[in-house]
Design a protein around this motif. Structure first.
Motif, PDB file in Angstrom:
ATOM      1  N   ASP A  24       0.730  -1.196  -0.048  1.00 23.03           N
ATOM      2  CA  ASP A  24       0.109   0.095   0.025  1.00 23.03           C
ATOM      3  C   ASP A  24       0.818   1.203   0.043  1.00 23.03           C
ATOM      4  N   HIS A  25       2.123   1.078   0.467  1.00 26.85           N
ATOM      5  CA  HIS A  25       2.967   2.248   0.610  1.00 26.85           C
ATOM      6  C   HIS A  25       3.923   2.481  -0.516  1.00 26.85           C
ATOM      7  N   MET A  36       2.190  -3.306   7.296  1.00 31.05           N
ATOM      8  CA  MET A  36       3.116  -2.280   7.320  1.00 31.05           C
ATOM      9  C   MET A  36       2.097  -1.177   7.804  1.00 31.05           C
ATOM     10  N   PRO A  37       1.835  -1.438   9.079  1.00 30.26           N
ATOM     11  CA  PRO A  37       0.589  -0.397   9.591  1.00 30.26           C
ATOM     12  C   PRO A  37       0.987   1.099   9.387  1.00 30.26           C
ATOM     13  N   ALA A 193       9.141  16.008   8.540  1.00 32.28           N
ATOM     14  CA  ALA A 193       8.744  15.919   7.003  1.00 32.28           C
ATOM     15  C   ALA A 193       7.349  15.722   6.831  1.00 32.28           C
ATOM     16  N   SER A 194       6.557  15.438   7.753  1.00 33.32           N
ATOM     17  CA  SER A 194       5.319  15.044   7.308  1.00 33.32           C
ATOM     18  C   SER A 194       5.224  14.364   5.899  1.00 33.32           C
ATOM     19  N   ASP A 195       4.247  14.514   5.384  1.00 31.31           N
ATOM     20  CA  ASP A 195       4.081  13.577   4.058  1.00 31.31           C
ATOM     21  C   ASP A 195       5.018  13.627   2.752  1.00 31.31           C
ATOM     22  N   VAL A 196       6.291  14.578   2.876  1.00 27.51           N
ATOM     23  CA  VAL A 196       7.251  14.587   2.092  1.00 27.51           C
ATOM     24  C   VAL A 196       7.762  13.140   2.170  1.00 27.51           C
ATOM     25  N   ALA A 197       7.900  12.548   3.203  1.00 29.96           N
ATOM     26  CA  ALA A 197       8.091  10.960   3.286  1.00 29.96           C
ATOM     27  C   ALA A 197       6.978  10.363   4.386  1.00 29.96           C
ATOM     28  N   HIS A 198       6.330   9.639   4.229  1.00 32.33           N
ATOM     29  CA  HIS A 198       5.272   8.877   5.038  1.00 32.33           C
ATOM     30  C   HIS A 198       6.126   7.988   6.006  1.00 32.33           C
ATOM     31  N   TYR A 199       7.089   7.309   5.459  1.00 30.18           N
ATOM     32  CA  TYR A 199       7.783   6.192   6.074  1.00 30.18           C
ATOM     33  C   TYR A 199       9.363   6.556   6.064  1.00 30.18           C
ATOM     34  N   TYR A 200      10.214   6.128   6.861  1.00 30.39           N
ATOM     35  CA  TYR A 200      11.626   6.330   6.846  1.00 30.39           C
ATOM     36  C   TYR A 200      11.926   5.671   5.442  1.00 30.39           C
ATOM     37  N   HIS A 239       4.236   9.214   8.942  1.00 31.56           N
ATOM     38  CA  HIS A 239       3.277   8.155   9.266  1.00 31.56           C
ATOM     39  C   HIS A 239       3.842   7.004   9.912  1.00 31.56           C
ATOM     40  N   ASP A 240       5.113   7.042  10.228  1.00 30.88           N
ATOM     41  CA  ASP A 240       5.975   5.704  10.524  1.00 30.88           C
ATOM     42  C   ASP A 240       5.749   5.313  11.950  1.00 30.88           C
TER      43      ASP A 240
END
Length: 269
Positions: A24-25, A36-37, A193-200, A239-240
């Motif tokens: 999904d990511h 991957m929650p 970063a907010s949603d510039v990157a959702h996850y590392y 979001h991580d």
């Protein structure tokens, strides 16, 4: 000089979560059929004379509508670290998606800082297209428009200094007006970063998140974030769940709810 800048405390508050899969990511999915929650955060920047809230989350009603698990009201989460939403004077909205721009009426005294390009997009012709409008809540956008008529919105046009030690930076990519926040802290420059990157992993593996307005801008945004942070460990994705694992809680009763980001991480794992 940098040594003369104020040093802020920075907190991440987890207010919602959802189950999801690795596929999904990342654009193109993922070969691993693994969980991957996704966690949902708002952030608080606390100084001696100024408190800034970054993003305002979504309500329990929106969580029910979208199938998210709502853990707590973001305004209530702020109270856990001694912040009264009614007294907050500055709210930064990184972008107008439903999970970042709800609950604005809970901040009745705040001036809202948003990129002009983001508001133009959220109020423009592309909202006729469901594939683009899906990530926005109409009532959140309408609320922001009302606040503008009330003289409470500051429109940023690119990079700007909010105050000494806090700056806002236009990245685009995820949305046309996606911005991130750079904060001076006791451990150096931290970037929310907010949603510039959702996850590392979006940055580290250079694998884009699939909700994107401009893919080249999204990729360039990772470089901007890294350039403005003191190190990769000073970058906080949007979001991580690893954020809660890597950073300590202000006190033991807030573990898994609030993480303090202006101190060194517990680990990089």
């Amino acid at each position: 000089m940098q040594n003369d800048l104020p040093r802020f405390e920075v907190y991440a508050m987890r207010y919602a979560t959802r189950t999801a899969m690795r596929r999904d990511h990342f654009i193109g999915g993922d070969p691993h059929e693994a969980s991957m929650p996704m966690d949902y955060y708002v952030w608080a920047i606390v100084g001696k004379t100024r408190t800034v809230v970054v993003d305002t989350g979504f309500s329990s009603a929106v969580a029910l509508l979208r199938g998210r698990e709502h853990l707590r009201c973001p305004a209530d989460a702020l109270r856990l670290i001694g912040i009264d939403a009614a007294e907050v004077q500055d709210v930064v909205i990184t972008h107008m998606h439903y999970d970042h721009a709800g609950n604005l009426p809970k901040f009745p005294g705040a001036r809202v800082h948003v990129q002009e390009a983001e508001m133009q997009f959220a109020c423009g012709r592309h909202m006729r297209e469901r594939v683009l409008a899906y990530s926005y809540e109409c009532e959140d956008v309408v609320c922001a428009v009302r606040l503008n008529f009330a003289g409470r919105v500051t429109f940023c046009q690119g990079d700007t200094e909010l105050c000494p030690g806090i700056s806002l930076h236009l990245a685009g990519g995820h949305t046309p007006g996606m911005q991130f926040v750079r904060v001076h802290t006791q451990r150096g420059w931290v970037v929310l970063a907010s949603d510039v990157a959702h996850y590392y992993e979006n940055i580290e593996a250079r694998r884009p998140f699939p909700i994107v307005a401009d893919l080249p801008q999204m990729v360039d945004g990772w470089s901007r974030v890294n350039a403005l942070a003191d190190s990769a460990q000073h970058v906080i994705p949007g979001h991580d769940p690893l954020v809660m694992a890597r950073y300590p809680a202000p006190r033991s009763s807030l573990e898994g709810i609030v993480a303090r980001l202006d101190v060194d991480p517990l680990s990089s794992c």
